[in-house]
Motif scaffolding. Structure first.
Motif, PDB file in Angstrom:
ATOM      1  N   ARG A 465      36.508 -17.024  14.061  1.00 38.58           N
ATOM      2  CA  ARG A 465      37.326 -17.812  13.143  1.00 38.58           C
ATOM      3  C   ARG A 465      37.026 -17.489  11.674  1.00 38.58           C
ATOM      4  NH1 ARG A 465      36.510 -22.778  10.743  1.00 38.58           N
ATOM      5  NH2 ARG A 465      34.510 -23.053  11.780  1.00 38.58           N
ATOM      6  N   ILE A 466      35.737 -17.393  11.356  1.00 39.02           N
ATOM      7  CA  ILE A 466      35.373 -17.282   9.939  1.00 39.02           C
ATOM      8  C   ILE A 466      35.282 -15.827   9.466  1.00 39.02           C
ATOM      9  CG2 ILE A 466      33.559 -17.828   8.247  1.00 39.02           C
ATOM     10  CD1 ILE A 466      32.961 -20.301  10.030  1.00 39.02           C
ATOM     11  N   ILE A 467      34.853 -14.940  10.340  1.00 35.26           N
ATOM     12  CA  ILE A 467      34.648 -13.550   9.906  1.00 35.26           C
ATOM     13  C   ILE A 467      35.742 -12.617  10.432  1.00 35.26           C
ATOM     14  CG2 ILE A 467      33.018 -11.615   9.840  1.00 35.26           C
ATOM     15  CD1 ILE A 467      32.051 -14.235   8.445  1.00 35.26           C
ATOM     16  N   PRO A 470      39.933 -13.505   9.531  1.00 35.07           N
ATOM     17  CA  PRO A 470      40.377 -13.215   8.165  1.00 35.07           C
ATOM     18  C   PRO A 470      40.322 -11.725   7.835  1.00 35.07           C
ATOM     19  CG  PRO A 470      38.799 -15.007   8.175  1.00 35.07           C
ATOM     20  CD  PRO A 470      38.782 -14.415   9.547  1.00 35.07           C
ATOM     21  N   THR A 471      39.382 -11.011   8.435  1.00 31.85           N
ATOM     22  CA  THR A 471      39.251  -9.582   8.126  1.00 31.85           C
ATOM     23  C   THR A 471      40.314  -8.760   8.861  1.00 31.85           C
ATOM     24  OG1 THR A 471      36.893 -10.043   8.140  1.00 31.85           O
ATOM     25  CG2 THR A 471      37.535  -7.747   7.894  1.00 31.85           C
ATOM     26  N   VAL A 548      45.917 -10.461   0.685  1.00 31.06           N
ATOM     27  CA  VAL A 548      44.655 -10.740  -0.016  1.00 31.06           C
ATOM     28  C   VAL A 548      43.807  -9.484   0.072  1.00 31.06           C
ATOM     29  CG1 VAL A 548      42.567 -12.141  -0.092  1.00 31.06           C
ATOM     30  CG2 VAL A 548      44.699 -13.159   0.653  1.00 31.06           C
ATOM     31  N   LYS A 549      43.445  -8.944  -1.076  1.00 32.85           N
ATOM     32  CA  LYS A 549      42.620  -7.729  -1.054  1.00 32.85           C
ATOM     33  C   LYS A 549      41.204  -8.100  -0.639  1.00 32.85           C
ATOM     34  CE  LYS A 549      41.738  -3.527  -3.507  1.00 32.85           C
ATOM     35  NZ  LYS A 549      41.618  -2.874  -4.787  1.00 32.85           N
ATOM     36  N   THR A 550      40.717  -7.435   0.395  1.00 31.18           N
ATOM     37  CA  THR A 550      39.350  -7.740   0.849  1.00 31.18           C
ATOM     38  C   THR A 550      38.453  -6.527   0.675  1.00 31.18           C
ATOM     39  OG1 THR A 550      39.972  -7.132   3.085  1.00 31.18           O
ATOM     40  CG2 THR A 550      39.961  -9.461   2.556  1.00 31.18           C
TER      41      THR A 550
END
Lengths: 550, 235
Positions: A465-467, A470-471, A548-550
């Motif tokens: 969920r967190i890593i 989003p990536t 969103v630039k990651t």
């Protein structure tokens, strides 16, 4: 650092627990491939033992010899033409800066991923008997001619689809020329010809083997283009012959033999392509000329004018004529047709389901591969998780469809389950593209986050969920959208399994072209393009979220 | 005290053998040539590598069987210390709660850590908006928060060349910050550096590694550097 040392208890963790989703996906795909292959061998005129006599048939059987010869001929000429035209186009785009260049580069990608039937329709709209060219020349009293159908039409369509792609690949290479080369060329006073032979061509040549191999495979397995524009038995390829043997002759042994022959050629070509497997990245080019010296000679302007003319005739005219033809119609009754709406519905269902299935397969394979890598387990499964995509690449959708038809025809009513079968085929066909898109993203994610996640104890659902999500959501969104668009515009498996109830937009467009209903065809082509790109944008946004630039 | 008790590890053709103790609440610099085993030493302590023999003890208790996140340790890597898609606050908070659900005390800890590294009012910034030095400060703040976590304190800080990508001025700032934090919060710091000279007035103790073994361990408060160490540092 070997990754198994990352986790002290790794040796106690079973491989199955780590990678069961990948093994399930791999097992399903492998079993299906083996079953399809067995069905083809079982039905073939030759069988497994006599398989190699297939190649003798190429020499002894006039029909097979001819279609094999024509398959090679059209693929070679199409590849040659696309590349030869792409070279000056790429140079023109590199050395000239002009308004709208970025849009032109976007159109180049559009032509490559556009549903093939729409591209074919565009070519007919320009070069057909009622096309723009004949309209133009008839103004001067010339007779309308039918020069399109046969090798000419196939070449024109293949140039339309693959020349812009090739030009972008070459442009990528040109943009990688170091600025020092241009400083040096200025210092040495190199002429335009010397710049081409000493600087640009050696750089462009680097991508030539891989590009030519890829184009050759795409042209060799081209189906919709050859079926629609081939125009008769003299311009038939192996791919079309497989379709005809099943759809018209219902000669299953011949169809199976042809499918095996096609498969053998594709295997050889893919191995050849693998030999030149330097990465081709279509989306890299930024359209900037760098420090290249400006050219102002009359000859250079003349050459560039010629390039613009070629681009106009080969690319922009077919692309725009479809839309112009649709917009200038007076009869829009096709929009009321129940068949049109059924085909739109079917196309959407197929695209979304096939893309979802392909994404689930891909994520299962790649995340399992990551899990094994984290424990330094590099067994056969680990290697197969990503290379299964290349295995699928060997099998054209028509060959796969033929095998599935043979496999299932005695067990289920094939045409009742047509959509399901097409769904599976389209999902598998999209797999290599999704794997290629997602694999670097997952590898990079593993490299960046593995050690940190491990040290902070981020695992399980929290990590997903967190890593991970989003990536991964952006590349996953892009990959799924691409798979859906490919499936939406595909005219491969549907040609075999389609009927009045199992109909999609590309099939409806094919029927319109076949029945010379060009007015309806133009509207269907427009709907196909608008929905295909709408679907791409929608899925990319839905899964990928805002950029969103990651 | 951190003790590596007769640790043995083979990686490919290289054999590593470590038998050494590091005093608590001190700064220990680890120096040596590339490939000598500096990172392997830290990886063993952190739990990223598993030794074939020996034990690792922290204050007399073996930590060898613990997972990396269960050990009383926080790492600061050379790069990739932050998750690019998380903001600064979450990047620190994730060190206390992997699912980012913080208690009131933990939220307080994060805020205190942010203040301690001087990054107030930057909680919502993403790593791409931070300079190299600021990004390392965020990672340091996470280490600080973890060190003070009441439920599971991690007072050991392992730094693997944390200054290598920073400009000279920021390096100095970071050094001062680490010294301040180490003293204020009684941390035990092990730091790998490729710049031994820089470590002389920063660390309390210096350890030279060569060919996978400890060559020398020297307390810098002692007047004279041993010859081997002086030769390596070129003094």
């Amino acid at each position: 650092m070997p990754a198994h040392h990352l986790n002290p208890s790794s040796n106690r963790v079973k491989i199955w627990q780590l990678a069961w989703p990948g093994y399930l996906a791999l097992g399903f795909i492998s079993l299906l491939a083996i079953a399809v292959l067995s069905a083809l061998f079982g039905q073939s005129e030759h069988g497994l033992i006599g398989f190699f006599t297939l190649f003798i048939d190429i020499i002894s059987d006039d029909y097979i010899r001819h279609i094999t010869y024509f398959s090679f001929l059209q693929a070679s000429l199409s590849t040659l033409a696309a590349i030869i035209i792409a070279i000056p186009v790429a140079r023109f785009l590199y050395r000239r800066q002009f308004w709208g260049k970025q849009y032109l580069l976007k159109i180049f990608i559009l032509a490559f991923i556009m549903p093939t039937m729409v591209s074919v329709f565009g070519i007919i709209a320009v070069h057909g008997r009622q096309g723009i060219f004949n309209d133009f020349f008839s103004l001067f009293g010339f007779e309308r001619s039918t020069y399109l159908y046969g090798l000419t039409g196939i070449l024109l369509a293949h140039i339309f689809i693959n020349m812009p792609f090739s030009a972008r690949i070459f442009l990528n290479e040109l943009e990688n020329i170091p600025p020092e080369y241009w400083r040096l060329s200025k210092q040495l006073g190199l002429s335009e010809w010397q710049i081409f032979t000493r600087i640009e061509w050696p750089i462009m040549r680097l991508s030539l083997p891989s590009l030519a191999s890829l184009l050759f495979i795409l042209h060799f397995t081209s189906f919709a283009t050859v079926l629609t524009l081939g125009g008769g038995p003299s311009a038939t390829t192996l791919e079309v012959a497989i379709y005809q043997s099943l759809k018209f002759d219902f000669d299953l042994p011949k169809g199976a033999s042809l499918a095996l022959l096609q498969l053998s050629f594709c295997l050889i070509f893919t191995l050849f392509l693998h030999r030149f497997s330097n990465q081709i990245n279509l989306l890299n080019s930024i359209g900037k000329g760098g420090m290249r010296p400006k050219v102002n000679s009359p000859l250079s302007y003349l050459a560039d004018a010629l390039v613009i003319l070629i681009l106009f005739i080969a690319l922009l005219l077919p692309l725009s004529s479809t839309f112009i033809k649709a917009l200038t119609q007076t009869d829009f009754s096709i929009l009321m047709s129940a068949t049109l709406w059924l085909s739109i519905k079917n196309s959407f269902i197929l695209a979304v389901c096939a893309a979802s299935l392909a994404s689930i397969f891909t994520l299962s394979l790649l995340l399992s591969k990551r899990a094994l890598k984290a424990h330094n387990i590099q067994n056969i499964g680990y290697h197969m998780f990503s290379s299964i995509g290349n295995v699928i690449l060997i099998v054209p959708s028509l060959v796969f469809g033929m095998g599935l038809f043979l496999l299932l025809r005695n067990h289920v009513s094939i045409f009742d389950y047509g959509l399901h079968i097409i769904l599976v085929i389209n999902a598998l066909m999209a797999l290599p593209y999704i794997l290629k898109t997602l694999e670097p993203a997952i590898d990079s994610m593993a490299e960046r986050h593995q050690k940190l996640s491990l040290s902070l104890g981020i695992k399980g659902l929290a990590r997903a969920r967190i890593i991970d999500w989003p990536t991964l959501r952006q590349p996953l969104g892009r990959a799924t959208a691409l798979a859906a668009t490919i499936s939406f515009g595909d005219f491969g498996a549907i040609a075999l399994f389609g009927n009045d109830h199992t109909i999609t937009l590309p099939m409806l467009l094919y029927q319109s072209i076949g029945a010379y209903r060009s007015a309806d065809g133009a509207i269907i082509a427009c709907i196909l393009v608008i929905f295909a790109f709408g679907l791409y944008a929608g899925i990319e946004r839905l899964i990928g979220g805002k950029y969103v630039k990651t | 005290m951190l003790k590596l008790d007769k640790i043995k590890l083979s990686l490919g053709q290289t054999n590593f053998s470590f038998n050494i103790s590091f005093k608590a609440q001190k700064i220990h610099a680890i120096i040596g040539r590339s490939g000598s085993g500096k990172s392997t030493l830290l990886n063993l302590i952190a739990g990223f590598e598993t030794p074939q023999q020996g034990d690792i003890k922290w204050n007399g208790t073996s930590i060898l069987s613990q997972q990396p996140h269960q050990r009383p340790i926080t790492n600061l890597f050379q790069e990739h210390n932050l998750f690019a898609h998380l903001n600064m606050f979450d990047n620190i908070a994730i060190g206390l709660s992997p699912n980012l659900k913080l208690s009131t005390e933990q939220t307080q800890l994060v805020n205190t850590a942010i203040n301690s590294v001087g990054l107030n009012n930057m909680q919502t910034k993403k790593p791409k908006d931070l300079s190299g030095g600021e990004a390392q400060r965020v990672a340091l703040a996470r280490a600080l928060a973890r060190a003070q976590d009441q439920q599971n304190p991690r007072p050991l800080l392992l730094l693997d060349e944390p200054f290598s990508a920073l400009d000279p001025e920021t390096r100095l700032e970071m050094r001062d910050l680490i010294t301040k934090i180490q003293q204020n919060f009684k941390l035990t710091v092990l730091i790998i550096s490729h710049n031994p000279t820089e470590m002389l007035d920063f660390a309390d103790e210096i350890t030279l590694i060569a060919d996978g073994k400890i060559t020398i361990q020297h307390e810098l408060s002692q007047a004279k550097l041993p010859k081997t160490l002086a030769e390596f540092i070129h003094i």
